[in-house]
Design an enzyme around this catalytic site. Sequence first.
Site, PDB file in Angstrom:
ATOM      1  CG  HIS A  89      38.992 -21.367  19.592  1.00  0.00           C
ATOM      2  ND1 HIS A  89      39.452 -21.032  18.339  1.00  0.00           N
ATOM      3  CD2 HIS A  89      39.845 -20.793  20.469  1.00  0.00           C
ATOM      4  CE1 HIS A  89      40.536 -20.297  18.445  1.00  0.00           C
ATOM      5  NE2 HIS A  89      40.798 -20.135  19.736  1.00  0.00           N
ATOM      6  CE  LYS A 157      29.470 -32.118  60.338  1.00  0.00           C
ATOM      7  NZ  LYS A 157      29.800 -33.044  61.395  1.00  0.00           N
TER       8      LYS A 157
END
Length: 174
Positions: A89, A157
């Site tokens: 749009h 990690k």
Amino acid sequence: MSKAAKVLSVIHRSLIFRLDGLNNRLFTDRYTKYLAKHGVHFTGRPNYIAHNAYFDGQGLDLITIGDEVVISRDVMLLTHDYSVENALHSVGHGSKDRHIKVDGPITIGDNSFIGARASLLPGTTIGDNCIIGACAVVKGTIPDDSIVVGNPSRIIKKTTELGERLLSQLEETD
């Protein structure tokens, strides 16, 4: 699905939800069967799926859940994205007559933990032995043995590093 079938499905689901907290194994088994009946794929037996986890009803068949997975409270599994319509749009190519969306699968690998209020977006694959932190917003591929946090999510990690540290701490207390 007819209105009557939908009403019966909602009643069935609410009865299953009453088991949550009373007998978690029975609840998880029944809820897994309910979700599978409605299209979710299971490659093993989940450890736990919170009753208030949100499964995108427009793409249940795009969701695959592995063995020993935990899905915590308020997790959102979204297999579609309508924001692309807004983008179109903005450049003059949208339409009020059609709804444009992008669909994408979600896969959660074996022995993975999805923390409270995490959001899994379309096109997400989470590997085995992963921990997704609370409130993380995840999209894309998360490798095996990853701990992921944040919005946008990032790997902080390896799960094996955390496991080794916790094991070491347990051995020190013995």
